[in-house]
Design a protein around this motif. Structure first.
Motif, PDB file in Angstrom:
ATOM      1  N   PHE A   6      10.152  51.292  95.596  1.00  0.00           N
ATOM      2  CA  PHE A   6       9.415  51.231  94.273  1.00  0.00           C
ATOM      3  C   PHE A   6       9.125  52.756  94.048  1.00  0.00           C
ATOM      4  CE2 PHE A   6       9.098  46.487  94.467  1.00  0.00           C
ATOM      5  CZ  PHE A   6       9.757  46.322  93.247  1.00  0.00           C
ATOM      6  N   ILE A   7       8.288  53.257  95.070  1.00  0.00           N
ATOM      7  CA  ILE A   7       8.081  54.789  94.923  1.00  0.00           C
ATOM      8  C   ILE A   7       9.038  55.797  94.554  1.00  0.00           C
ATOM      9  CG2 ILE A   7       6.833  56.684  95.983  1.00  0.00           C
ATOM     10  CD1 ILE A   7       4.960  54.691  97.007  1.00  0.00           C
ATOM     11  N   TRP A   8       9.979  55.500  95.535  1.00  0.00           N
ATOM     12  CA  TRP A   8      11.440  56.356  95.206  1.00  0.00           C
ATOM     13  C   TRP A   8      12.021  56.299  93.909  1.00  0.00           C
ATOM     14  CZ3 TRP A   8      14.037  60.207  96.883  1.00  0.00           C
ATOM     15  CH2 TRP A   8      15.403  60.085  96.680  1.00  0.00           C
ATOM     16  N   ILE A   9      12.138  54.872  93.505  1.00  0.00           N
ATOM     17  CA  ILE A   9      12.960  54.641  92.165  1.00  0.00           C
ATOM     18  C   ILE A   9      12.001  55.120  91.171  1.00  0.00           C
ATOM     19  CG2 ILE A   9      13.296  52.861  90.440  1.00  0.00           C
ATOM     20  CD1 ILE A   9      14.290  51.012  93.027  1.00  0.00           C
ATOM     21  N   VAL A  68       6.677  58.916  79.502  1.00  0.00           N
ATOM     22  CA  VAL A  68       5.084  58.497  79.495  1.00  0.00           C
ATOM     23  C   VAL A  68       4.950  56.954  80.272  1.00  0.00           C
ATOM     24  CG1 VAL A  68       3.026  57.529  77.822  1.00  0.00           C
ATOM     25  CG2 VAL A  68       4.630  59.549  77.429  1.00  0.00           C
ATOM     26  N   LEU A  69       6.047  56.295  80.080  1.00  0.00           N
ATOM     27  CA  LEU A  69       5.819  54.989  80.769  1.00  0.00           C
ATOM     28  C   LEU A  69       6.431  55.059  82.345  1.00  0.00           C
ATOM     29  CD1 LEU A  69       7.339  52.440  78.065  1.00  0.00           C
ATOM     30  CD2 LEU A  69       4.998  52.654  78.649  1.00  0.00           C
ATOM     31  N   LEU A  70       7.167  55.691  82.595  1.00  0.00           N
ATOM     32  CA  LEU A  70       7.602  56.067  84.051  1.00  0.00           C
ATOM     33  C   LEU A  70       6.405  56.874  84.487  1.00  0.00           C
ATOM     34  CD1 LEU A  70      11.124  56.903  83.411  1.00  0.00           C
ATOM     35  CD2 LEU A  70      10.461  54.953  84.746  1.00  0.00           C
ATOM     36  N   GLY A  71       5.965  57.851  83.895  1.00  0.00           N
ATOM     37  CA  GLY A  71       4.885  58.648  84.605  1.00  0.00           C
ATOM     38  C   GLY A  71       3.578  57.738  84.764  1.00  0.00           C
ATOM     39  N   VAL A  72       3.049  56.940  84.026  1.00  0.00           N
ATOM     40  CA  VAL A  72       2.119  55.869  84.259  1.00  0.00           C
ATOM     41  C   VAL A  72       2.373  54.991  85.276  1.00  0.00           C
ATOM     42  CG1 VAL A  72       0.776  54.004  83.249  1.00  0.00           C
ATOM     43  CG2 VAL A  72       1.039  56.068  81.825  1.00  0.00           C
ATOM     44  N   VAL A  76       0.590  54.893  89.074  1.00  0.00           N
ATOM     45  CA  VAL A  76       0.073  53.968  89.845  1.00  0.00           C
ATOM     46  C   VAL A  76       0.625  53.577  91.179  1.00  0.00           C
ATOM     47  CG1 VAL A  76      -0.068  51.339  89.621  1.00  0.00           C
ATOM     48  CG2 VAL A  76      -0.774  52.562  87.455  1.00  0.00           C
ATOM     49  N   LEU A  77       1.878  53.588  91.167  1.00  0.00           N
ATOM     50  CA  LEU A  77       2.547  53.570  92.410  1.00  0.00           C
ATOM     51  C   LEU A  77       2.175  54.577  93.685  1.00  0.00           C
ATOM     52  CD1 LEU A  77       6.352  52.642  91.278  1.00  0.00           C
ATOM     53  CD2 LEU A  77       4.904  51.405  92.629  1.00  0.00           C
ATOM     54  N   TRP A  86      -1.703  63.822  92.664  1.00  0.00           N
ATOM     55  CA  TRP A  86      -2.114  64.319  91.362  1.00  0.00           C
ATOM     56  C   TRP A  86      -0.707  65.307  91.129  1.00  0.00           C
ATOM     57  CZ3 TRP A  86      -6.127  63.118  89.715  1.00  0.00           C
ATOM     58  CH2 TRP A  86      -7.154  62.546  90.406  1.00  0.00           C
ATOM     59  N   TRP A  87       0.334  65.478  91.653  1.00  0.00           N
ATOM     60  CA  TRP A  87       1.402  66.083  91.257  1.00  0.00           C
ATOM     61  C   TRP A  87       1.953  64.987  89.957  1.00  0.00           C
ATOM     62  CZ3 TRP A  87       2.839  70.772  92.376  1.00  0.00           C
ATOM     63  CH2 TRP A  87       2.386  71.085  93.688  1.00  0.00           C
ATOM     64  N   VAL A  88       1.944  63.831  90.340  1.00  0.00           N
ATOM     65  CA  VAL A  88       2.573  62.857  89.244  1.00  0.00           C
ATOM     66  C   VAL A  88       1.524  62.481  88.261  1.00  0.00           C
ATOM     67  CG1 VAL A  88       3.241  60.461  89.068  1.00  0.00           C
ATOM     68  CG2 VAL A  88       3.765  61.641  91.232  1.00  0.00           C
ATOM     69  N   ALA A  89       0.271  62.524  88.615  1.00  0.00           N
ATOM     70  CA  ALA A  89      -0.514  62.465  87.507  1.00  0.00           C
ATOM     71  C   ALA A  89      -0.687  63.711  86.480  1.00  0.00           C
ATOM     72  CB  ALA A  89      -1.821  62.120  88.109  1.00  0.00           C
TER      73      ALA A  89
END
Length: 183
Positions: A6-9, A68-72, A76-77, A86-89
């Protein structure tokens, strides 16, 4: 499906969407904007005529919502992983600030003036001013898209390197054997 899958996807999807958004803004900057803004208000009227079937307003809102949805979701993942969190956030926050909030506050009112209000509702001087403001403000959106894509890609690379290292650590190689079977 494992959490790592899931993280990879999530990371791949976020990186792809962020790069598509940035690429679209960059292409718009070099292909459309010189034609739309070079001789306002006449060029704005031509742009209205040209963009009747489809335009940036049909492409960017759904793509922006997906970023935005994928980022949020990806935030979370990846939240439990300090190397990625912090890179993703940051990618998500930069996109929301520079692409969404800045667009709502700065670009949407100017789009209304240039492309929705009836032709002749505003003076040519005012339309030129609004067009110049739009082009100047566009640099924030372009930079925000570049930073978002770079942050998301960095998170993806960090995850891939870690995942590759973990796979390598699980494989023991016996001297003289190159198949990684260890035996």
């Amino acid at each position: 499906m494992s959490r790592n899958r899931f993280i990879w996807i999530g990371l791949v999807a976020l990186t792809w969407a962020a790069m598509m958004s940035f690429g679209g803004v960059a292409a718009e900057t070099v292909m459309l904007y010189p034609n739309i803004f070079h001789d306002a208000p006449a060029s704005l009227e031509r742009a209205r005529d040209f963009l009747t079937v489809s335009g940036p307003s049909d492409y960017f809102p759904p793509l922006g919502a997906s970023v935005v949805l994928l980022g949020v979701a990806t935030t979370v993942l990846t939240w439990r992983d300090r190397r990625l969190r912090w890179w993703v956030a940051a990618a998500t926050m930069v996109f929301v600030a520079c692409e969404f909030l800045f667009s709502v506050v700065f670009f949407w009112p100017r789009n209304e003036i240039m492309f929705v209000d009836p032709v002749g509702a505003h003076s040519p001087q005012y339309l030129r001013q609004v067009a110049e403001e739009f082009v100047a403000g566009h640099r924030v959106r372009l930079a925000g898209g570049a930073v978002t894509a770079a942050l998301a890609f960095t998170a993806l690379l960090r995850w891939a390197r870690t995942a590759a290292g973990e796979r390598g650590a699980r494989t023991t190689v016996t001297p003289g054997r190159s198949d990684g079977s260890g035996g």
